[in-house]
Design a protein around this motif. Structure first.
Motif, PDB file in Angstrom:
ATOM      1  N   ARG A 118      28.129  76.887  21.182  1.00  0.00           N
ATOM      2  CA  ARG A 118      27.702  75.983  20.105  1.00  0.00           C
ATOM      3  C   ARG A 118      28.050  76.575  18.741  1.00  0.00           C
ATOM      4  N   GLU A 119      27.790  77.855  18.573  1.00  0.00           N
ATOM      5  CA  GLU A 119      28.077  78.526  17.303  1.00  0.00           C
ATOM      6  C   GLU A 119      29.575  78.579  17.027  1.00  0.00           C
ATOM      7  N   ALA A 120      30.384  78.636  18.093  1.00  0.00           N
ATOM      8  CA  ALA A 120      31.839  78.718  17.935  1.00  0.00           C
ATOM      9  C   ALA A 120      32.464  77.362  17.638  1.00  0.00           C
ATOM     10  N   GLY A 121      31.651  76.289  17.766  1.00  0.00           N
ATOM     11  CA  GLY A 121      32.173  74.961  17.431  1.00  0.00           C
ATOM     12  C   GLY A 121      32.510  74.064  18.596  1.00  0.00           C
ATOM     13  N   ALA A 122      32.037  74.405  19.813  1.00  0.00           N
ATOM     14  CA  ALA A 122      32.286  73.551  20.972  1.00  0.00           C
ATOM     15  C   ALA A 122      31.672  72.172  20.738  1.00  0.00           C
ATOM     16  N   ASP A 123      32.336  71.141  21.227  1.00  0.00           N
ATOM     17  CA  ASP A 123      31.892  69.770  21.008  1.00  0.00           C
ATOM     18  C   ASP A 123      30.878  69.303  22.051  1.00  0.00           C
ATOM     19  N   ILE A 124      31.044  69.775  23.285  1.00  0.00           N
ATOM     20  CA  ILE A 124      30.171  69.374  24.392  1.00  0.00           C
ATOM     21  C   ILE A 124      29.790  70.623  25.175  1.00  0.00           C
ATOM     22  N   ILE A 125      28.513  70.770  25.474  1.00  0.00           N
ATOM     23  CA  ILE A 125      28.030  71.939  26.199  1.00  0.00           C
ATOM     24  C   ILE A 125      27.044  71.474  27.259  1.00  0.00           C
ATOM     25  N   GLY A 126      27.165  72.022  28.460  1.00  0.00           N
ATOM     26  CA  GLY A 126      26.241  71.623  29.500  1.00  0.00           C
ATOM     27  C   GLY A 126      26.484  72.356  30.797  1.00  0.00           C
ATOM     28  N   ALA A 127      25.770  71.930  31.839  1.00  0.00           N
ATOM     29  CA  ALA A 127      25.896  72.511  33.174  1.00  0.00           C
ATOM     30  C   ALA A 127      25.913  71.359  34.178  1.00  0.00           C
ATOM     31  N   GLU A 128      24.839  71.222  34.961  1.00  0.00           N
ATOM     32  CA  GLU A 128      24.782  70.115  35.913  1.00  0.00           C
ATOM     33  C   GLU A 128      24.860  68.753  35.215  1.00  0.00           C
ATOM     34  N   ASP A 129      24.254  68.666  34.040  1.00  0.00           N
ATOM     35  CA  ASP A 129      24.279  67.397  33.310  1.00  0.00           C
ATOM     36  C   ASP A 129      25.693  67.010  32.897  1.00  0.00           C
ATOM     37  N   LEU A 130      26.482  68.004  32.487  1.00  0.00           N
ATOM     38  CA  LEU A 130      27.868  67.735  32.107  1.00  0.00           C
ATOM     39  C   LEU A 130      28.696  67.381  33.338  1.00  0.00           C
ATOM     40  N   MET A 131      28.415  68.056  34.452  1.00  0.00           N
ATOM     41  CA  MET A 131      29.112  67.730  35.701  1.00  0.00           C
ATOM     42  C   MET A 131      28.883  66.261  36.066  1.00  0.00           C
ATOM     43  N   GLU A 132      27.631  65.813  35.961  1.00  0.00           N
ATOM     44  CA  GLU A 132      27.303  64.430  36.302  1.00  0.00           C
ATOM     45  C   GLU A 132      27.984  63.446  35.353  1.00  0.00           C
ATOM     46  N   THR A 133      28.091  63.832  34.093  1.00  0.00           N
ATOM     47  CA  THR A 133      28.771  62.978  33.118  1.00  0.00           C
ATOM     48  C   THR A 133      30.241  62.794  33.489  1.00  0.00           C
ATOM     49  N   VAL A 134      30.896  63.890  33.849  1.00  0.00           N
ATOM     50  CA  VAL A 134      32.306  63.831  34.239  1.00  0.00           C
ATOM     51  C   VAL A 134      32.468  63.042  35.534  1.00  0.00           C
ATOM     52  N   GLN A 135      31.577  63.283  36.495  1.00  0.00           N
ATOM     53  CA  GLN A 135      31.639  62.538  37.754  1.00  0.00           C
ATOM     54  C   GLN A 135      31.464  61.041  37.530  1.00  0.00           C
ATOM     55  N   GLY A 136      30.745  60.694  36.473  1.00  0.00           N
ATOM     56  CA  GLY A 136      30.540  59.293  36.144  1.00  0.00           C
ATOM     57  C   GLY A 136      31.721  58.656  35.445  1.00  0.00           C
ATOM     58  N   GLY A 137      32.756  59.447  35.184  1.00  0.00           N
ATOM     59  CA  GLY A 137      33.972  58.903  34.594  1.00  0.00           C
ATOM     60  C   GLY A 137      34.115  59.081  33.101  1.00  0.00           C
ATOM     61  N   THR A 138      33.159  59.784  32.467  1.00  0.00           N
ATOM     62  CA  THR A 138      33.237  60.009  31.025  1.00  0.00           C
ATOM     63  C   THR A 138      33.817  61.392  30.758  1.00  0.00           C
ATOM     64  N   ILE A 139      35.014  61.426  30.196  1.00  0.00           N
ATOM     65  CA  ILE A 139      35.682  62.691  29.859  1.00  0.00           C
ATOM     66  C   ILE A 139      36.087  62.611  28.396  1.00  0.00           C
ATOM     67  N   GLU A 140      35.232  63.126  27.533  1.00  0.00           N
ATOM     68  CA  GLU A 140      35.482  63.046  26.096  1.00  0.00           C
ATOM     69  C   GLU A 140      35.833  64.419  25.528  1.00  0.00           C
ATOM     70  N   PHE A 141      36.778  65.080  26.180  1.00  0.00           N
ATOM     71  CA  PHE A 141      37.217  66.390  25.704  1.00  0.00           C
ATOM     72  C   PHE A 141      38.673  66.635  26.106  1.00  0.00           C
ATOM     73  N   ASP A 142      39.323  67.536  25.358  1.00  0.00           N
ATOM     74  CA  ASP A 142      40.729  67.865  25.578  1.00  0.00           C
ATOM     75  C   ASP A 142      40.909  69.236  26.218  1.00  0.00           C
ATOM     76  N   ARG A 143      39.873  70.049  26.197  1.00  0.00           N
ATOM     77  CA  ARG A 143      39.924  71.396  26.775  1.00  0.00           C
ATOM     78  C   ARG A 143      38.582  71.702  27.413  1.00  0.00           C
ATOM     79  N   CYS A 144      38.608  72.314  28.569  1.00  0.00           N
ATOM     80  CA  CYS A 144      37.379  72.632  29.290  1.00  0.00           C
ATOM     81  C   CYS A 144      37.316  74.132  29.560  1.00  0.00           C
ATOM     82  N   ILE A 145      36.216  74.732  29.181  1.00  0.00           N
ATOM     83  CA  ILE A 145      35.999  76.166  29.330  1.00  0.00           C
ATOM     84  C   ILE A 145      34.733  76.376  30.156  1.00  0.00           C
TER      85      ILE A 145
END
Length: 232
Positions: A88-115
């Motif tokens: 978050r401090e470095a400027g990441a736009d989206i941060i998460g764990a299981e919640d982010l996984m569920e978002t991606v599985q639901g078809g929402t991918i609002e990012f260009d790079r994944c770390i």
């Protein structure tokens, strides 16, 4: 057969007879043809003498372009606790764990790079069929599976470009905008070509770099002298 627009036809005519030119000459031609109403991306395509179906001929890596890409990169980070705070401090736009996984599985991918931090890979691994085809799957070989989240996020935001050879042996990437100064584009081109050169796999036989070409988003391509692209 698709009809060729007047602008593309004129650009192709202006490129006629101009092959294997220097990086500087190619950039000048590409910028001349970049007349869209938006700031077109200058793209590089490299035809490599490899067959990526064989593991020892896979080409992939990353490079931080000296003058950036001119593109705002949206970064997602899979992390928890202190590493999530670091992202978050470095400027990441989206941060998460299981919640982010569920978002991606639901078809929402609002990012260009994944770390991702290494401990998150069991979660991220479930997204392989979604992120893999989009070239978004975190990978330690390109520095996107790491405990140094801050550095990875800052690199992504600062002009780092990832590359991976396609089935036909082609590597391509955006290396700047048409509005960039010619010298800055040339520097970016050579930095990218150097990175691909250093990523030459052990299984590559014969000629590694077969062809290099530059183009703009809406314009035709022009072939570049490999000697000029490599600085020889």
């Amino acid at each position: 057969m698709a009809k060729i627009g007047k602008r593309i036809k004129a650009a192709r005519e202006s490129f006629s007879g101009k092959e294997n030119v220097t990086v500087e000459e190619a950039i000048a031609l590409v910028k001349t043809s970049a007349k869209a109403k938006f700031d077109e991306t200058v793209e590089i395509a490299m035809n490599l003498g490899v067959d990526p179906r064989h593991a020892d001929q896979m080409v992939r890596g990353s490079v931080t372009l000296p003058n950036g890409t001119g593109k705002a990169v949206r970064v997602a980070v899979f992390a928890r606790g202190a590493k999530a705070d670091e992202a978050r401090e470095a400027g990441a736009d989206i941060i998460g764990a299981e919640d982010l996984m569920e978002t991606v599985q639901g078809g929402t991918i609002e990012f260009d790079r994944c770390i991702a931090t290494p401990d998150m890979m069991p979660i991220v691994g479930r997204l392989g069929k979604i992120l893999g085809p989009r070239n978004l799957m975190p990978n330690p070989k390109v520095g996107t599976v790491t405990m140094d989240v801050r550095e990875a996020v800052e690199a992504a935001k600062g002009g780092e470009v990832q590359f991976r050879v396609e089935k036909a042996g082609i590597v391509h990437a955006g290396i700047g905008k048409a509005s960039f100064e010619d010298a800055k584009l040339a520097e970016n081109v050579r930095a990218f070509v150097d990175a691909v050169s250093r990523a030459k796999p052990s299984g590559s036989k014969g000629t590694y770099m077969k062809k290099v070409a530059l183009s703009s988003t809406m314009g035709p391509g022009v072939s570049v002298s490999i000697d000029s692209a490599t600085g020889n």
